[in-house]
Design an enzyme around this catalytic site. Structure first.
Site, PDB file in Angstrom:
ATOM      1  N   ASP A   1     -13.615   7.563 -14.162  1.00  0.00           N
ATOM      2  CA  ASP A   1     -13.455   8.979 -13.850  1.00  0.00           C
ATOM      3  C   ASP A   1     -14.350   9.765 -14.817  1.00  0.00           C
ATOM      4  O   ASP A   1     -14.898   9.198 -15.765  1.00  0.00           O
ATOM      5  CB  ASP A   1     -11.972   9.335 -14.052  1.00  0.00           C
TER       6      ASP A   1
ATOM      7  N   ASP B   1     -17.786  18.329 -12.729  1.00  0.00           N
ATOM      8  CA  ASP B   1     -16.334  18.229 -12.675  1.00  0.00           C
ATOM      9  C   ASP B   1     -15.802  19.621 -12.321  1.00  0.00           C
ATOM     10  O   ASP B   1     -15.584  20.441 -13.193  1.00  0.00           O
ATOM     11  CB  ASP B   1     -15.830  17.775 -14.055  1.00  0.00           C
TER      12      ASP B   1
ATOM     13  N   ARG C   1     -15.958   8.504  -9.653  1.00  0.00           N
ATOM     14  CA  ARG C   1     -15.944   9.879  -9.139  1.00  0.00           C
ATOM     15  C   ARG C   1     -17.367  10.412  -8.990  1.00  0.00           C
ATOM     16  O   ARG C   1     -17.688  11.086  -8.018  1.00  0.00           O
ATOM     17  CB  ARG C   1     -15.124  10.786 -10.042  1.00  0.00           C
TER      18      ARG C   1
ATOM     19  N   ASP D   1     -10.731  15.765  -7.246  1.00  0.00           N
ATOM     20  CA  ASP D   1      -9.446  16.438  -7.429  1.00  0.00           C
ATOM     21  C   ASP D   1      -9.195  17.484  -6.354  1.00  0.00           C
ATOM     22  O   ASP D   1      -9.417  18.674  -6.543  1.00  0.00           O
ATOM     23  CB  ASP D   1      -9.390  17.054  -8.828  1.00  0.00           C
TER      24      ASP D   1
ATOM     25  N   ASP E   1      -3.425   5.896 -14.982  1.00  0.00           N
ATOM     26  CA  ASP E   1      -4.375   6.941 -15.388  1.00  0.00           C
ATOM     27  C   ASP E   1      -4.454   6.974 -16.927  1.00  0.00           C
ATOM     28  O   ASP E   1      -3.913   6.091 -17.607  1.00  0.00           O
ATOM     29  CB  ASP E   1      -3.914   8.275 -14.769  1.00  0.00           C
TER      30      ASP E   1
ATOM     31  N   HIS F   1      -2.509   9.704  -4.720  1.00  0.00           N
ATOM     32  CA  HIS F   1      -2.690  10.090  -6.127  1.00  0.00           C
ATOM     33  C   HIS F   1      -2.105  11.486  -6.314  1.00  0.00           C
ATOM     34  O   HIS F   1      -2.000  12.252  -5.352  1.00  0.00           O
ATOM     35  CB  HIS F   1      -4.178  10.064  -6.482  1.00  0.00           C
TER      36      HIS F   1
END
Ligand code: NAG
Length: 950
Positions: free
Chosen positions: A550, A291, A609, A625, A437, A683
């Site tokens: 996610d 991440d 993701r 992201d 979300d 998004h």
């Protein structure tokens, strides 16, 4: 412990505040370089040279389908077992494991769709230097040389690929620790650690270490062979985190040489160009699902997903390497032509000094075994089929999933959802899915709803259903540790959490605060997880609620590199062994849950993701992201192309950019680009201003509406491409070289792409652009601008002046594309609408295309409930014939118009359908553009018909 987590929470908040308000770049110090990852450093310190490995030919056993023999490392006498298989479809599998490991080493399960079928291997010749085996097809052979050990795969007189030709095969065998004492790390402060090490470590004397640095270690002299223990072999620190490494060093590495190859692709996920770069002057490409907060572009750092598949391409041939290993992996690439200009290469050629171009790659993984599939092509399409035969094809999505998705972190409450939904109707913009979300949950407890803001979720979902629209709600794999939370209690009592190295449940910090992580590598855990999606388990869920996974790298805010400790325990294995698989398993279990809740009838839609090889079987991925910056818009193209060539077709980037706030111009250009990428979702970050399309003034709203509507008109073509991807493994969004493999101009293009074979897209991705230069490939091709119908020749760079409304898209002459021009609220509302066929004639006045129709959402297509037709034009006759006569499906849709590009004016046009009178069709002919439009032919889209131009 409590104090510790509280402090962590504070630190975390501090970190979030600093990161969100501070500089906009990844904090590189959070992530390891190769030098900071001890196995990478150890392996990379080895330089090419004579391999210490020798094949013991006397141990060779050859059955009909398998060759095995032992390899010995002449330095330490450790033996390995080599297995070699010839698989169906020009694939060679090479496995190398320890002959007698101290304990079993991890072999990746659940990624291959089955044990790959083998084909007979036969011995062509053998002497004391090696053996030659036939690979069947076209004089393909494997030459196994004994001293040193190497494999060369040949076709005729050409070497296609060599293994261990640079002597970089390395296998850190499992061993007992030499120093029997064990010391506990009592502090997490690195300097203390250093003190401990200097007192107790069994490190070789510093003089020797210096010497090693001075002259790069040759393989024959590595510390591991000499039995020395280096830093990081038995424990390793990164920042404040220690990795206990109970199994000690366990890395594997192997080199591959690719003669004749200057271009390699794949190994996503990286924010980099499509064509991979050489790594001699920096770090290798890293595959380790992470991440990464505010990732940087054009760099080999690891991102959220990993697919260890590389394609090598030249004008002569395409091959592929699939390195089946789920541990942290680094890939080095070097090339003997790197840095040479085209002119330099030409000079070499003129002077006769040109050496054959060659690319060398080397894979290094932290644990597991060497299990590599060599896909021999010869064409890009063959490699795609070969890879699909191993790991499966793209899941066939419901048609709504390839329409437009409206998302933000977060839509605040049910009223907000309703207002956004109404906004789309008011502004006449179609959409299919609205997304929620993490804030929709009750305190980040997934499978629940915030009780005040989402008090009546079924009412909200029913309102959407009434409009034939759907919703996605997020379900992440970190589970809040809270004894009042059913999901947590059940996972804990079933013993389904991943364990820490000391045997307790692993706890990490994530959105809910302290969280446990279910062990998705367990089939029983996945079955339980899937059962949680049942309508009577997941309260407030309905058939039009779908799921988003996610943070499944997994993200652990207070873990090393924001992920899980490698010494966490999954049953018999360490997290180290399975890390890159975790996200795939979460995705798999969730997709299975959505299938099961409908009794196996409905297709799931799940976005993930994190991913691995094989994730294509479970749904869609997005590039994580990103930021509202022009460069992030640009990189969405090579990032999705890189995923497409390794099987994952259903890819998209956050439209508008997740972090920061796009200018209206950037937002419009992003919609225009996203409208032509497989997964199309807007998004935005929680802290960004609202971004619904109507908030940017009427002009920008109209431009966005037009882009979204272009997507909806083209859904029949997209859907047919996805069906094709599901059937064959060919990518939906593809680089030009896939279709023009011999045209070197296409090998490095990052700013345009094809959808299927027939649509070329060159989106505008520059700020203030007044024109773009698109390369139209194919010296025998013509291309038609889909907006103006103007015809252009192939094999040229075409300058296209652009305005804010321009989306340069071209249809290949020789193709037939179907569209639905009556755009409505959602794709479902358009189900029975009529088709318009766009027939773009080739210079030979022919064209071909397909039309695929089914119910759009169930698995009934597996029972042949679909219409699949071939449309073709030749000798002035356009016809529709059935490609699947045994199918049973009927449609209400009919053909309302046929537009023929590059046509001449006919005297009359006759429609013939079975069992009906011939009819003369009315038409218009635009002589200036050579466009013939047949108005209202009116036949059903599912039947046989011909239209004759006379
Ligand atoms: C296997 O390779 C041969 C020779 O390159 C080629 O002709 C054949 O089409 C390939 N087969 C498959 C299934 O890819």
């Amino acid at each position: 412990m409590a104090a510790f987590t509280e402090r962590m929470a504070l630190l975390l908040m501090l970190w979030l505040v600093v990161s969100l308000s501070g500089t906009w770049a990844v904090d590189r110090a959070n992530f390891k370089t190769c030098d900071q990852s001890s196995f990478c450093k150890r392996q990379r310190a080895m330089k090419p040279g004579e391999s210490p490995y020798r094949a013991l030919l006397e141990t060779m056993e050859l059955t009909n389908t398998r060759l095995t023999l032992q390899l010995i490392n002449d330095n330490n006498k450790v033996r390995l077992l080599l297995e070699l298989y010839r698989l169906q479809g020009n694939i060679t599998r090479v496995k190398i494991n320890e002959l007698k490991p101290l304990k079993p080493r991890y072999e990746v399960p659940d990624v291959l769709i089955r044990e790959p079928p083998t084909e007979p291997l036969s011995l062509l010749s053998q002497d004391e230097n090696g053996v030659v085996l036939s690979l069947g097809a076209e004089s393909q052979r494997v030459i196994l040389s004994a001293r040193p050990f190497r494999l060369d795969i040949m076709e005729g007189r050409n070497v296609l690929m060599s293994l261990n030709s640079r002597g970089l095969l390395a296998f850190e065998h499992l061993r007992m620790r030499k120093d029997t004492f064990s010391y506990k790390v009592t502090s997490t402060v690195a300097s203390v650690w250093d003190n401990i090490k200097s007192v107790f470590s069994s490190q070789a004397d510093p003089e020797a270490e210096k010497k090693e640095e001075a002259e790069p270690a040759n393989q024959a002299e590595t510390a591991e062979d000499a039995g020395k223990e280096e830093d990081g072999m038995w424990e390793e620190m990164f920042k404040s985190h220690s990795d206990s490494k109970p199994n000690g060093p366990s890395a594997v590495s192997l080199d591959f040489s690719l003669p004749g190859v200057e271009h390699v692709y794949g190994i996503p996920e990286h924010a980099d160009s499509l064509r991979l770069k050489t790594t001699d002057n920096g770090d290798p490409y890293r595959l380790y699902n992470l991440d990464v907060f505010q990732y940087e572009l054009y760099n080999p750092m690891a991102l959220y997903g990993s697919v260890p598949v590389m394609l090598a391409h030249s004008a002569q041939r395409t091959t592929g390497i699939f390195w089946l290993n789920a541990a942290e992996t680094w890939v080095d690439i070097s090339s003997n032509t790197a840095g040479k200009t085209v002119f330099g290469k030409m000079l070499d050629y003129v002077q006769g000094s040109s050496e054959t171009p060659q690319t060398d790659v080397r894979w290094i993984s932290e644990s597991g075994i060497v299990d590599v599939f060599i896909m021999l092509g010869p064409t890009p399409k063959d490699v795609f089929s070969q890879y699909a035969s191993l790991t499966g094809t793209q899941a066939f999505p419901p048609i709504a999933a390839i329409a437009y998705h409206q998302c933000r972190w977060n839509y605040n409450d049910q009223e907000d959802v309703q207002a956004v939904d109404a906004g789309f109707d008011e502004h006449d913009i179609p959409y299919d899915f609205i997304w929620l979300d993490i804030e929709h949950t009750d305190g980040k407890r997934y499978f629940t709803w915030e009780p005040h803001k989402f008090a009546t979720p079924k009412e909200m979902l029913q309102n959407l259903l009434d409009k034939k629209r759907k919703m996605v709600a997020i379900v992440d794999p970190h589970i809040k540790i809270d004894s009042n939370y059913k999901i947590h209690n059940e996972i804990r009592s079933l013993g389904f959490y991943i364990k820490n190295k000391d045997g307790g449940d692993y706890e990490g910090w994530c959105w809910p605060g302290s969280a446990g992580y279910p062990d998705f590598t367990r089939a029983d855990m996945r079955a339980w997880w899937a059962s949680m999606f049942a309508y009577d388990q997941y309260e407030g869920s309905m058939e039009n609620l779908y799921t988003w996974n996610d943070m499944n790298e997994p993200s652990v805010f207070n873990g090393p590199e924001v992920t899980m400790h490698k010494d966490a325990v999954h049953g018999a294995w360490e997290h180290r062994d399975v890390h890159n698989l975790y996200g795939l398993y979460v995705h798999m279990a969730t997709a299975e849950g959505l299938i099961q809740r409908s009794g196996g009838v409905e297709r799931p839609f799940v976005l993930t993701r994190a991913f691995f090889a094989g994730s294509q079987r479970y749904g869609a991925v997005w590039t994580g992201d990103n930021s509202a910056e022009w460069d992030h818009l640009k990189i969405s193209i090579p990032m999705c192309l890189s995923l497409g060539v390794v099987g994952i077709s259903f890819c998209g980037a956050d439209v508008g950019g997740f972090f920061k706030s796009p200018s209206p111009e950037l937002l419009v250009r992003w919609y225009q680009t996203g409208a032509y990428q497989p997964f199309f979702r807007a998004h935005a970050h929680l802290d960004t201003p609202r971004r619904e399309p109507w908030l940017f003034g009427p002009e920008n709203m109209a431009l966005i509406r037009d882009a979204v509507r272009q997507r909806y008109t083209l859904l029949p073509y997209w859907y047919q491409q996805f069906y094709h991807a599901y059937k064959t493994g060919q990518p939906v969004m593809r680089p030009l070289w896939v279709e023009y493999p011999q045209d070197p101009v296409t090998f490095g293009l990052d700013d345009e792409f094809l959808i299927g074979r027939d649509l070329l897209v060159h989106p505008v991705t520059e700020e203030g652009s007044r024109g773009v230069t698109a390369y139209l490939p194919g010296k025998d091709e013509v291309w038609f601008d889909v907006h103006t119908f103007q015809k252009h020749n192939g094999a040229q760079n075409l300058y296209i002046p652009v305005t804010m409304s321009s989306i340069p898209v071209f249809q290949r002459g020789g193709s037939i594309i179907s569209r639905k021009l009556r755009v409505r609220r959602s794709s479902t509302c358009m189900e029975h609408d009529p088709y318009t066929l766009y027939v773009a004639l080739s210079p030979q006045r022919t064209a071909e295309g397909e039309l695929y129709i089914d119910d759009g959402h169930t698995f009934n297509y597996e029972k042949k409930e679909f219409i699949h037709r071939r449309l073709s034009f030749s000798n002035n006759i356009l016809s529709s014939i059935n490609l699947s006569p045994e199918s049973q499906f009927s449609t209400l849709s009919w053909i309302e118009r046929i537009v023929i590009l590059g046509a001449s004016k006919p005297k009359q046009v006759t429609l013939k359908t079975a069992g009906a009178e011939d009819t003369q069709l009315e038409y218009d002919f635009d002589a200036s553009m050579s466009v013939l439009t047949l108005r209202k032919p009116g036949m059903n889209a599912g039947i046989d018909w011909t239209v004759t131009l006379e």
